[in-house]
Design a protein around this motif. Structure first.
Motif, PDB file in Angstrom:
ATOM      1  N   VAL A 113      53.242  48.082  91.967  1.00  0.00           N
ATOM      2  CA  VAL A 113      52.386  47.107  92.641  1.00  0.00           C
ATOM      3  C   VAL A 113      50.933  47.507  92.394  1.00  0.00           C
ATOM      4  CG1 VAL A 113      51.747  46.067  94.843  1.00  0.00           C
ATOM      5  CG2 VAL A 113      54.132  46.709  94.398  1.00  0.00           C
ATOM      6  N   THR A 114      50.147  46.587  91.874  1.00  0.00           N
ATOM      7  CA  THR A 114      48.838  46.908  91.315  1.00  0.00           C
ATOM      8  C   THR A 114      47.778  45.935  91.817  1.00  0.00           C
ATOM      9  OG1 THR A 114      49.988  47.639  89.310  1.00  0.00           O
ATOM     10  CG2 THR A 114      47.628  47.336  89.135  1.00  0.00           C
ATOM     11  N   GLY A 115      46.556  46.451  91.989  1.00  0.00           N
ATOM     12  CA  GLY A 115      45.433  45.616  92.385  1.00  0.00           C
ATOM     13  C   GLY A 115      44.773  44.957  91.191  1.00  0.00           C
ATOM     14  N   PHE A 116      43.493  44.621  91.326  1.00  0.00           N
ATOM     15  CA  PHE A 116      42.851  43.732  90.358  1.00  0.00           C
ATOM     16  C   PHE A 116      41.593  44.302  89.719  1.00  0.00           C
ATOM     17  CE2 PHE A 116      45.087  41.603  93.698  1.00  0.00           C
ATOM     18  CZ  PHE A 116      45.959  40.804  93.007  1.00  0.00           C
ATOM     19  N   GLU A 117      41.069  45.377  90.269  1.00  0.00           N
ATOM     20  CA  GLU A 117      39.877  45.994  89.693  1.00  0.00           C
ATOM     21  C   GLU A 117      40.286  46.919  88.541  1.00  0.00           C
ATOM     22  OE1 GLU A 117      37.013  44.874  90.586  1.00  0.00           O
ATOM     23  OE2 GLU A 117      37.909  43.671  92.180  1.00  0.00           O
ATOM     24  N   PRO A 118      39.348  47.270  87.666  1.00  0.00           N
ATOM     25  CA  PRO A 118      39.706  48.091  86.499  1.00  0.00           C
ATOM     26  C   PRO A 118      40.458  49.369  86.842  1.00  0.00           C
ATOM     27  CG  PRO A 118      37.498  47.219  86.244  1.00  0.00           C
ATOM     28  CD  PRO A 118      37.937  46.836  87.618  1.00  0.00           C
ATOM     29  N   LEU A 119      39.999  50.103  87.854  1.00  0.00           N
ATOM     30  CA  LEU A 119      40.697  51.345  88.196  1.00  0.00           C
ATOM     31  C   LEU A 119      42.074  51.071  88.775  1.00  0.00           C
ATOM     32  CD1 LEU A 119      37.887  53.634  89.681  1.00  0.00           C
ATOM     33  CD2 LEU A 119      38.695  53.416  87.336  1.00  0.00           C
ATOM     34  N   ASP A 120      42.219  49.964  89.508  1.00  0.00           N
ATOM     35  CA  ASP A 120      43.543  49.564  90.010  1.00  0.00           C
ATOM     36  C   ASP A 120      44.513  49.404  88.852  1.00  0.00           C
ATOM     37  OD1 ASP A 120      42.946  49.389  92.784  1.00  0.00           O
ATOM     38  OD2 ASP A 120      42.082  47.403  92.509  1.00  0.00           O
ATOM     39  N   ILE A 121      44.081  48.683  87.845  1.00  0.00           N
ATOM     40  CA  ILE A 121      44.975  48.368  86.725  1.00  0.00           C
ATOM     41  C   ILE A 121      45.294  49.623  85.916  1.00  0.00           C
ATOM     42  CG2 ILE A 121      45.147  47.079  84.558  1.00  0.00           C
ATOM     43  CD1 ILE A 121      43.435  44.886  86.001  1.00  0.00           C
ATOM     44  N   LEU A 122      44.295  50.462  85.681  1.00  0.00           N
ATOM     45  CA  LEU A 122      44.552  51.697  84.946  1.00  0.00           C
ATOM     46  C   LEU A 122      45.511  52.612  85.714  1.00  0.00           C
ATOM     47  CD1 LEU A 122      40.990  52.467  83.549  1.00  0.00           C
ATOM     48  CD2 LEU A 122      43.017  51.809  82.232  1.00  0.00           C
ATOM     49  N   GLU A 123      45.359  52.660  87.025  1.00  0.00           N
ATOM     50  CA  GLU A 123      46.285  53.471  87.818  1.00  0.00           C
ATOM     51  C   GLU A 123      47.696  52.890  87.772  1.00  0.00           C
ATOM     52  OE1 GLU A 123      47.854  56.335  90.586  1.00  0.00           O
ATOM     53  OE2 GLU A 123      46.348  56.281  88.989  1.00  0.00           O
ATOM     54  N   GLY A 124      47.807  51.563  87.797  1.00  0.00           N
ATOM     55  CA  GLY A 124      49.123  50.943  87.667  1.00  0.00           C
ATOM     56  C   GLY A 124      49.764  51.263  86.329  1.00  0.00           C
ATOM     57  N   VAL A 125      48.966  51.184  85.266  1.00  0.00           N
ATOM     58  CA  VAL A 125      49.476  51.521  83.927  1.00  0.00           C
ATOM     59  C   VAL A 125      49.895  52.990  83.880  1.00  0.00           C
ATOM     60  CG1 VAL A 125      48.830  51.793  81.499  1.00  0.00           C
ATOM     61  CG2 VAL A 125      48.156  49.726  82.749  1.00  0.00           C
ATOM     62  N   ARG A 126      49.070  53.866  84.429  1.00  0.00           N
ATOM     63  CA  ARG A 126      49.372  55.308  84.415  1.00  0.00           C
ATOM     64  C   ARG A 126      50.710  55.599  85.099  1.00  0.00           C
ATOM     65  NH1 ARG A 126      48.898  60.029  87.329  1.00  0.00           N
ATOM     66  NH2 ARG A 126      48.449  58.859  89.232  1.00  0.00           N
ATOM     67  N   ARG A 127      50.919  54.985  86.250  1.00  0.00           N
ATOM     68  CA  ARG A 127      52.163  55.232  86.982  1.00  0.00           C
ATOM     69  C   ARG A 127      53.369  54.655  86.238  1.00  0.00           C
ATOM     70  NH1 ARG A 127      51.520  55.076  93.497  1.00  0.00           N
ATOM     71  NH2 ARG A 127      49.368  55.826  93.693  1.00  0.00           N
ATOM     72  N   ALA A 128      53.208  53.470  85.674  1.00  0.00           N
ATOM     73  CA  ALA A 128      54.322  52.852  84.955  1.00  0.00           C
ATOM     74  C   ALA A 128      54.705  53.677  83.724  1.00  0.00           C
ATOM     75  CB  ALA A 128      53.966  51.426  84.548  1.00  0.00           C
ATOM     76  N   VAL A 129      53.697  54.122  82.977  1.00  0.00           N
ATOM     77  CA  VAL A 129      53.955  54.921  81.772  1.00  0.00           C
ATOM     78  C   VAL A 129      54.596  56.257  82.140  1.00  0.00           C
ATOM     79  CG1 VAL A 129      52.822  56.193  79.910  1.00  0.00           C
ATOM     80  CG2 VAL A 129      52.212  53.805  80.345  1.00  0.00           C
ATOM     81  N   ARG A 130      54.129  56.850  83.197  1.00  0.00           N
ATOM     82  CA  ARG A 130      54.712  58.123  83.629  1.00  0.00           C
ATOM     83  C   ARG A 130      56.198  57.967  83.932  1.00  0.00           C
ATOM     84  NH1 ARG A 130      51.943  60.580  88.814  1.00  0.00           N
ATOM     85  NH2 ARG A 130      52.913  58.691  89.668  1.00  0.00           N
ATOM     86  N   GLN A 131      56.552  56.866  84.594  1.00  0.00           N
ATOM     87  CA  GLN A 131      57.972  56.612  84.862  1.00  0.00           C
ATOM     88  C   GLN A 131      58.755  56.402  83.571  1.00  0.00           C
ATOM     89  OE1 GLN A 131      59.610  54.209  87.974  1.00  0.00           O
ATOM     90  NE2 GLN A 131      57.609  53.941  88.959  1.00  0.00           N
ATOM     91  N   LEU A 132      58.198  55.602  82.678  1.00  0.00           N
ATOM     92  CA  LEU A 132      58.902  55.307  81.430  1.00  0.00           C
ATOM     93  C   LEU A 132      59.151  56.583  80.626  1.00  0.00           C
ATOM     94  CD1 LEU A 132      57.025  52.045  80.404  1.00  0.00           C
ATOM     95  CD2 LEU A 132      59.458  52.213  80.943  1.00  0.00           C
ATOM     96  N   GLU A 133      58.160  57.442  80.558  1.00  0.00           N
ATOM     97  CA  GLU A 133      58.317  58.682  79.796  1.00  0.00           C
ATOM     98  C   GLU A 133      59.363  59.603  80.422  1.00  0.00           C
ATOM     99  OE1 GLU A 133      56.918  59.843  76.975  1.00  0.00           O
ATOM    100  OE2 GLU A 133      55.695  58.076  76.520  1.00  0.00           O
TER     101      GLU A 133
END
Length: 376
Positions: free
Chosen positions: A217-237
């Motif tokens: 679940v992700t917000g809309f500001e740049p840092l929100d989106i980067l944090e969402g990507v970081r968490r998703a990638v960490r799970q995938l790896e």
């Protein structure tokens, strides 16, 4: 303003990007299911800052864009009738139906008005008892509570001349439809924070487990989106597929109980057609039987419509994440915000509009312009 600026901090963005780059070891494809997130991604160039092989796919997260053509045509027919005041948010007025839009209806004498809340339409109904006032109620779960409240308030105030043309859609069934597609490349989702602020996160664990995809679940500001990507990638790896809330300042696991209660009272789940995608079972809401008399679709009984999408419009593929906007042959030439072929070029949350607005040009349109420049 300071609070928002904190989520634009370049130093923090670099740290998140460094962490993402250090984590990624193979190609991954994530889908953001929100038009607001898409615009933030393209505006700030977030997709271009990510490491090679990490792709952000734009999903069907624009409520204006997915409103079915048949419903647009019903709105046009109702708005054209004498004695009707048709109310809508401004972003619906230029969405093309079959051959025209609400702006053209207004130019031809229809009483089409832009409102900023469904309660504005209620006030119009109160002030114009001799007119039928119709509000075009579209959107994801985010706008459903306000629309449900307007319907309930119309009943409480005895406004028999008020009705709502309902075209609400729900995100989780759309995620299911995306994952069931044989062309699906999505390996993880950035879920829309505003939807989850209403609904909570309870519908996502089953989807994450069934399709083995992380949902963040992700917000809309740049840092929100980067944090969402970081968490998703960490799970995938790590080979994980959990639901994470990266937007806790706005989202609770149980959502907004008061909003959920009014939605449950006023609406019931129904199958819904999505423009460019088709019918997704259980993906929408309509007015519940107790409020069916306030349903404009039933009140005006619009039938016999013959809908027709522009042949060159490929917005359906854009909405499914199968095509980037600039890869469409009509993008930026036959299809622009001033003369759109499809809703994705009109809406403030449409992917095509984002690519055009922020000059993310490429593919056919770039080649055409370069050729025109070469020829002088």
């Amino acid at each position: 303003m300071k609070y928002i600026e904190e989520f634009h901090d370049p130093a923090l963005a670099r740290k998140l990007l460094d962490d993402i780059r250090a984590t990624v070891t193979r190609p991954w494809a994530l889908m953001e299911v929100c038009g607001g997130q898409t615009h933030s991604i393209i505006r700030h160039g977030i997709d271009q800052l990510l490491p090679d092989g990490l792709e952000l796919i734009h999903g069907p997260g624009c409520p204006v864009c997915v409103t079915p053509l048949e419903m647009i045509d019903k709105a046009l027919e109702i708005a054209s009738r004498p004695g009707v005041i048709f109310c809508s948010f401004g972003d619906m007025l230029r969405v093309p139906g079959t051959g025209r839009d609400l702006f053209r209806v207004r130019g031809q004498g229809g009483d089409v008005r832009v409102v900023y809340s469904p309660l504005d339409a209620l006030d119009l109904a109160h002030r114009n008892p001799d007119r039928e006032v119709v509000f075009f109620g579209i959107g994801f779960e985010t706008t459903a509570p306000a629309n449900a409240m307007a319907v309930r308030e119309a009943r409480r105030r005895g406004l028999a001349n008020f009705s709502m043309l309902v075209s609400h859609v729900r995100v989780p069934p759309a995620i299911e439809a995306i994952m069931e597609s044989p062309k699906c490349r999505v390996q993880g989702f950035l879920a829309a924070g505003h939807v989850c602020s209403v609904m909570g996160t309870g519908e996502y664990p089953e989807l994450a487990a069934r399709y083995r995809v992380p949902v963040v679940v992700t917000g809309f500001e740049p840092l929100d989106i980067l944090e969402g990507v970081r968490r998703a990638v960490r799970q995938l790896e790590r080979g994980e597929h959990q639901v994470e809330n990266a937007y806790p300042r706005a989202v609770r696991d149980d959502g907004n109980p008061a909003a959920l209660r009014v939605i449950e009272e006023v609406f019931e789940v129904t199958d819904r057609s999505w423009r460019g995608i088709g019918t997704i079972p259980g993906s929408g809401w309509r007015l519940a039987p107790g409020y069916r008399d306030l349903d404009a679709e039933h009140r005006f009984a619009v039938t016999g419509l013959h809908t027709r999408e522009p042949a060159r419009c490929r917005s359906g593929e854009v909405l499914q994440g199968l095509l980037k906007p600039h890869e469409c042959e009509a993008f930026g030439t036959d299809c622009t915000p001033r003369s759109p072929l499809g809703a994705t070029m009109v809406s403030s949350e449409g992917a095509c509009a984002a690519y055009y607005l922020y000059r993310r040009l490429g593919g056919p349109v770039r080649a055409a312009r370069e050729e025109a420049t070469r020829r002088g």
